[in-house]
Each structure stands twice: as C-alpha cells, then as structure tokens.
Design a protein around this motif. Sequence first.
Motif, mmCIF file in Angstrom:
data_model
loop_
_atom_site.group_PDB
_atom_site.id
_atom_site.type_symbol
_atom_site.label_atom_id
_atom_site.label_comp_id
_atom_site.label_asym_id
_atom_site.label_seq_id
_atom_site.Cartn_x
_atom_site.Cartn_y
_atom_site.Cartn_z
ATOM 1 N N LEU A 62 1.205 -1.402 0.217
ATOM 2 C CA LEU A 62 -0.264 -0.243 -0.029
ATOM 3 C C LEU A 62 0.899 1.009 0.051
ATOM 4 O O LEU A 62 0.441 2.763 -0.611
ATOM 5 C CB LEU A 62 -0.802 -0.012 0.934
ATOM 6 N N VAL A 63 1.426 1.359 0.933
ATOM 7 C CA VAL A 63 2.861 2.243 0.380
ATOM 8 C C VAL A 63 3.691 2.370 -0.778
ATOM 9 O O VAL A 63 3.462 3.975 -1.136
ATOM 10 C CB VAL A 63 3.743 2.402 1.910
ATOM 11 N N PHE A 64 4.070 1.305 -1.571
ATOM 12 C CA PHE A 64 4.468 1.761 -2.393
ATOM 13 C C PHE A 64 3.884 1.968 -3.557
ATOM 14 O O PHE A 64 3.799 2.758 -4.397
ATOM 15 C CB PHE A 64 5.020 0.816 -2.332
ATOM 16 N N ALA A 65 1.994 1.615 -3.720
ATOM 17 C CA ALA A 65 1.515 1.862 -4.127
ATOM 18 C C ALA A 65 1.282 3.066 -3.858
ATOM 19 O O ALA A 65 0.782 4.065 -5.389
ATOM 20 C CB ALA A 65 0.423 1.386 -4.058
ATOM 21 N N ALA A 66 0.979 4.250 -2.629
ATOM 22 C CA ALA A 66 0.488 5.304 -2.805
ATOM 23 C C ALA A 66 1.785 6.020 -3.015
ATOM 24 O O ALA A 66 1.440 7.281 -3.661
ATOM 25 C CB ALA A 66 -0.153 5.165 -1.255
ATOM 26 N N LEU A 67 2.961 5.854 -2.557
ATOM 27 C CA LEU A 67 3.864 6.854 -3.189
ATOM 28 C C LEU A 67 4.263 6.781 -5.064
ATOM 29 O O LEU A 67 4.394 7.323 -5.674
ATOM 30 C CB LEU A 67 5.504 6.067 -2.964
ATOM 31 N N GLY A 68 3.506 5.635 -6.000
ATOM 32 C CA GLY A 68 3.686 5.603 -7.228
ATOM 33 C C GLY A 68 2.616 6.082 -7.501
ATOM 34 O O GLY A 68 3.054 7.540 -8.402
ATOM 35 N N ALA A 69 1.622 6.694 -6.460
ATOM 36 C CA ALA A 69 0.488 7.187 -7.223
ATOM 37 C C ALA A 69 0.768 8.853 -6.939
ATOM 38 O O ALA A 69 0.373 9.796 -7.971
ATOM 39 C CB ALA A 69 -1.014 6.645 -6.490
ATOM 40 N N VAL A 70 0.922 9.035 -6.008
ATOM 41 C CA VAL A 70 1.668 10.898 -5.904
ATOM 42 C C VAL A 70 3.068 11.048 -6.585
ATOM 43 O O VAL A 70 2.965 12.265 -7.734
ATOM 44 C CB VAL A 70 2.699 10.742 -4.175
ATOM 45 N N ALA A 71 3.602 10.570 -7.304
ATOM 46 C CA ALA A 71 4.821 10.672 -8.573
ATOM 47 C C ALA A 71 4.356 10.656 -9.267
ATOM 48 O O ALA A 71 3.618 11.973 -10.323
ATOM 49 C CB ALA A 71 5.866 9.238 -8.537
ATOM 50 N N VAL A 72 2.998 10.309 -10.035
ATOM 51 C CA VAL A 72 1.648 9.180 -11.386
ATOM 52 C C VAL A 72 1.324 10.522 -11.781
ATOM 53 O O VAL A 72 1.327 11.864 -12.281
ATOM 54 C CB VAL A 72 1.558 8.487 -11.502
ATOM 55 N N ARG A 73 0.497 11.871 -10.435
ATOM 56 C CA ARG A 73 0.241 12.484 -10.370
ATOM 57 C C ARG A 73 0.609 13.939 -10.624
ATOM 58 O O ARG A 73 0.316 14.484 -11.114
ATOM 59 C CB ARG A 73 -0.186 12.680 -8.421
ATOM 60 N N GLN A 74 1.793 13.844 -9.700
ATOM 61 C CA GLN A 74 2.793 15.156 -10.046
ATOM 62 C C GLN A 74 3.543 15.387 -11.112
ATOM 63 O O GLN A 74 3.666 16.085 -12.129
ATOM 64 C CB GLN A 74 4.314 14.951 -8.786
ATOM 65 N N THR A 75 3.235 14.115 -11.856
ATOM 66 C CA THR A 75 3.859 14.260 -13.215
ATOM 67 C C THR A 75 3.137 14.758 -14.515
ATOM 68 O O THR A 75 3.623 15.460 -15.367
ATOM 69 C CB THR A 75 4.446 12.649 -13.841
ATOM 70 N N ILE A 76 1.663 14.362 -13.987
ATOM 71 C CA ILE A 76 0.787 14.732 -15.240
ATOM 72 C C ILE A 76 0.322 15.839 -14.991
ATOM 73 O O ILE A 76 0.156 16.478 -15.584
ATOM 74 C CB ILE A 76 -0.812 13.452 -14.678
ATOM 75 N N ARG A 77 0.342 16.265 -13.942
ATOM 76 C CA ARG A 77 0.723 17.954 -13.124
ATOM 77 C C ARG A 77 1.305 18.729 -13.353
ATOM 78 O O ARG A 77 1.383 20.121 -14.207
ATOM 79 C CB ARG A 77 1.031 18.362 -11.389
ATOM 80 N N LYS A 78 3.212 18.282 -13.699
ATOM 81 C CA LYS A 78 3.530 18.892 -14.503
ATOM 82 C C LYS A 78 3.151 19.246 -15.963
ATOM 83 O O LYS A 78 3.663 20.504 -15.951
ATOM 84 C CB LYS A 78 4.558 18.427 -13.871
ATOM 85 N N ARG A 79 3.150 17.752 -16.478
ATOM 86 C CA ARG A 79 2.848 18.075 -18.293
ATOM 87 C C ARG A 79 1.176 18.776 -18.642
ATOM 88 O O ARG A 79 1.540 19.417 -19.955
ATOM 89 C CB ARG A 79 2.851 16.549 -18.491
ATOM 90 N N LYS A 80 0.974 19.291 -17.503
ATOM 91 C CA LYS A 80 -0.438 20.138 -17.498
ATOM 92 C C LYS A 80 0.296 21.197 -17.940
ATOM 93 O O LYS A 80 -0.535 22.104 -18.599
ATOM 94 C CB LYS A 80 -0.934 19.966 -17.234
ATOM 95 N N LYS A 81 1.060 21.965 -17.128
ATOM 96 C CA LYS A 81 1.043 23.421 -16.802
ATOM 97 C C LYS A 81 1.836 23.426 -18.080
ATOM 98 O O LYS A 81 2.605 23.669 -19.147
ATOM 99 C CB LYS A 81 2.551 23.891 -15.996
#
Length: 55
Positions: free
Chosen positions: A36-55
Amino acid sequence: MRGKATVLLVSFALFVGGVLALQLERGGVRTTLLVLVFAALGAVAVRQTIRKRKK
C-alpha cells in the motif's frame, strides 16, 4: 506553495509508514502495508508528473 507542502507532507508520512511497517514481523500485515505504501508513493509520483505536464 501549499500544494508542494502537501505533497511533501504526504510523501514523508508514507515514507515513515513504510519504515514502521518494516519493523513489523514478517507476514501478511507487513506485506500488505508495504504494498500500500509503495502504491501510494507511485500514485503521488504519477499525479505530480501529470500535473507538471499540464503546465
């Protein structure tokens, strides 16, 4: 700035949760928590990557 602080706080809390899970005895609970911890950290990383690409 508030978003960055939130991401750092959540990431740190997940990291601490993972460290604490490593101190548990081997078994299903420990494995589940680590997954669960690794999945959540991966989700945070993916979310940040998507946010960065939208800018």
